[in-house]
Design a protein around this motif. Sequence first.
Motif, PDB file in Angstrom:
ATOM      1  N   ASN A  14      66.346  96.933 -26.956  1.00 43.38           N
ATOM      2  CA  ASN A  14      65.223  97.661 -27.541  1.00 43.38           C
ATOM      3  C   ASN A  14      64.542  98.602 -26.564  1.00 43.38           C
ATOM      4  O   ASN A  14      63.458  99.076 -26.824  1.00 43.38           O
ATOM      5  CB  ASN A  14      64.191  96.672 -28.097  1.00 43.38           C
ATOM      6  CG  ASN A  14      64.715  95.966 -29.315  1.00 43.38           C
ATOM      7  OD1 ASN A  14      65.521  96.512 -30.059  1.00 43.38           O
ATOM      8  ND2 ASN A  14      64.277  94.762 -29.527  1.00 43.38           N
ATOM      9  N   THR A  15      65.159  98.858 -25.437  1.00 47.32           N
ATOM     10  CA  THR A  15      64.569  99.778 -24.475  1.00 47.32           C
ATOM     11  C   THR A  15      65.345 101.093 -24.477  1.00 47.32           C
ATOM     12  O   THR A  15      66.560 101.096 -24.674  1.00 47.32           O
ATOM     13  CB  THR A  15      64.577  99.183 -23.058  1.00 47.32           C
ATOM     14  OG1 THR A  15      65.907  98.875 -22.686  1.00 47.32           O
ATOM     15  CG2 THR A  15      63.734  97.922 -22.989  1.00 47.32           C
ATOM     16  N   PRO A  16      64.672 102.199 -24.279  1.00 48.97           N
ATOM     17  CA  PRO A  16      65.361 103.493 -24.250  1.00 48.97           C
ATOM     18  C   PRO A  16      66.391 103.545 -23.126  1.00 48.97           C
ATOM     19  O   PRO A  16      66.159 103.027 -22.037  1.00 48.97           O
ATOM     20  CB  PRO A  16      64.240 104.491 -23.986  1.00 48.97           C
ATOM     21  CG  PRO A  16      62.999 103.790 -24.392  1.00 48.97           C
ATOM     22  CD  PRO A  16      63.237 102.344 -24.132  1.00 48.97           C
ATOM     23  N   CYS A  17      67.529 104.121 -23.404  1.00 52.61           N
ATOM     24  CA  CYS A  17      68.587 104.358 -22.414  1.00 52.61           C
ATOM     25  C   CYS A  17      69.178 103.074 -21.841  1.00 52.61           C
ATOM     26  O   CYS A  17      69.658 103.056 -20.709  1.00 52.61           O
ATOM     27  CB  CYS A  17      68.086 105.248 -21.281  1.00 52.61           C
ATOM     28  SG  CYS A  17      67.509 106.858 -21.830  1.00 52.61           S
ATOM     29  N   LYS A  20      60.761 113.107 -25.021  1.00 52.59           N
ATOM     30  CA  LYS A  20      61.913 112.255 -25.282  1.00 52.59           C
ATOM     31  C   LYS A  20      62.457 111.720 -23.963  1.00 52.59           C
ATOM     32  O   LYS A  20      62.303 112.326 -22.917  1.00 52.59           O
ATOM     33  CB  LYS A  20      62.995 113.039 -26.029  1.00 52.59           C
ATOM     34  CG  LYS A  20      62.517 113.461 -27.396  1.00 52.59           C
ATOM     35  CD  LYS A  20      63.628 114.036 -28.213  1.00 52.59           C
ATOM     36  CE  LYS A  20      63.051 114.444 -29.567  1.00 52.59           C
ATOM     37  NZ  LYS A  20      64.057 114.639 -30.544  1.00 52.59           N
ATOM     38  N   SER A  42      67.875 109.900 -25.416  1.00 57.93           N
ATOM     39  CA  SER A  42      67.799 108.623 -26.107  1.00 57.93           C
ATOM     40  C   SER A  42      67.441 108.838 -27.570  1.00 57.93           C
ATOM     41  O   SER A  42      66.668 109.738 -27.910  1.00 57.93           O
ATOM     42  CB  SER A  42      66.745 107.737 -25.449  1.00 57.93           C
ATOM     43  OG  SER A  42      66.544 106.563 -26.194  1.00 57.93           O
ATOM     44  N   GLN A  43      67.970 107.984 -28.435  1.00 53.34           N
ATOM     45  CA  GLN A  43      67.650 108.021 -29.866  1.00 53.34           C
ATOM     46  C   GLN A  43      66.371 107.245 -30.180  1.00 53.34           C
ATOM     47  O   GLN A  43      65.999 107.120 -31.338  1.00 53.34           O
ATOM     48  CB  GLN A  43      68.822 107.429 -30.664  1.00 53.34           C
ATOM     49  CG  GLN A  43      70.101 108.232 -30.547  1.00 53.34           C
ATOM     50  CD  GLN A  43      69.965 109.613 -31.123  1.00 53.34           C
ATOM     51  OE1 GLN A  43      69.468 109.804 -32.235  1.00 53.34           O
ATOM     52  NE2 GLN A  43      70.382 110.612 -30.357  1.00 53.34           N
ATOM     53  N   SER A  44      65.702 106.763 -29.149  1.00 55.41           N
ATOM     54  CA  SER A  44      64.496 105.969 -29.330  1.00 55.41           C
ATOM     55  C   SER A  44      63.421 106.735 -30.082  1.00 55.41           C
ATOM     56  O   SER A  44      63.252 107.936 -29.882  1.00 55.41           O
ATOM     57  CB  SER A  44      63.954 105.537 -27.961  1.00 55.41           C
ATOM     58  OG  SER A  44      62.735 104.852 -28.106  1.00 55.41           O
ATOM     59  N   LYS A  45      62.692 106.025 -30.925  1.00 48.45           N
ATOM     60  CA  LYS A  45      61.570 106.633 -31.650  1.00 48.45           C
ATOM     61  C   LYS A  45      60.323 106.666 -30.773  1.00 48.45           C
ATOM     62  O   LYS A  45      59.357 107.334 -31.091  1.00 48.45           O
ATOM     63  CB  LYS A  45      61.300 105.835 -32.917  1.00 48.45           C
ATOM     64  CG  LYS A  45      62.508 105.720 -33.827  1.00 48.45           C
ATOM     65  CD  LYS A  45      62.255 106.339 -35.156  1.00 48.45           C
ATOM     66  CE  LYS A  45      63.376 106.119 -36.127  1.00 48.45           C
ATOM     67  NZ  LYS A  45      64.505 106.970 -35.936  1.00 48.45           N
ATOM     68  N   LYS A  46      60.354 105.934 -29.643  1.00 46.84           N
ATOM     69  CA  LYS A  46      59.227 105.923 -28.712  1.00 46.84           C
ATOM     70  C   LYS A  46      59.168 107.260 -27.986  1.00 46.84           C
ATOM     71  O   LYS A  46      60.158 107.972 -27.869  1.00 46.84           O
ATOM     72  CB  LYS A  46      59.399 104.810 -27.679  1.00 46.84           C
ATOM     73  CG  LYS A  46      59.390 103.425 -28.251  1.00 46.84           C
ATOM     74  CD  LYS A  46      59.611 102.402 -27.153  1.00 46.84           C
ATOM     75  CE  LYS A  46      59.697 101.002 -27.711  1.00 46.84           C
ATOM     76  NZ  LYS A  46      59.973 100.035 -26.634  1.00 46.84           N
TER      77      LYS A  46
END
Length: 59
Positions: A25-28, A43, A52-56
Amino acid sequence: MKSRMMSLFAVVFVVMPISQAQAKNTPCSGKMGGVSHCSKDGKFVCKNGKISQSKKTCH
């Protein structure tokens, strides 16, 4: 002695899946190599050069 060993195994099996879930659940995370830096639009840029595809968002 057996009860201590069983307790140790129980703790390992309970804690291990939690840490794996957090890593996912962490980016990259994983093959992305971790976070290199933030892009101008907030981003996460990974160490492998991909976004990263993260929404954060990062700052």
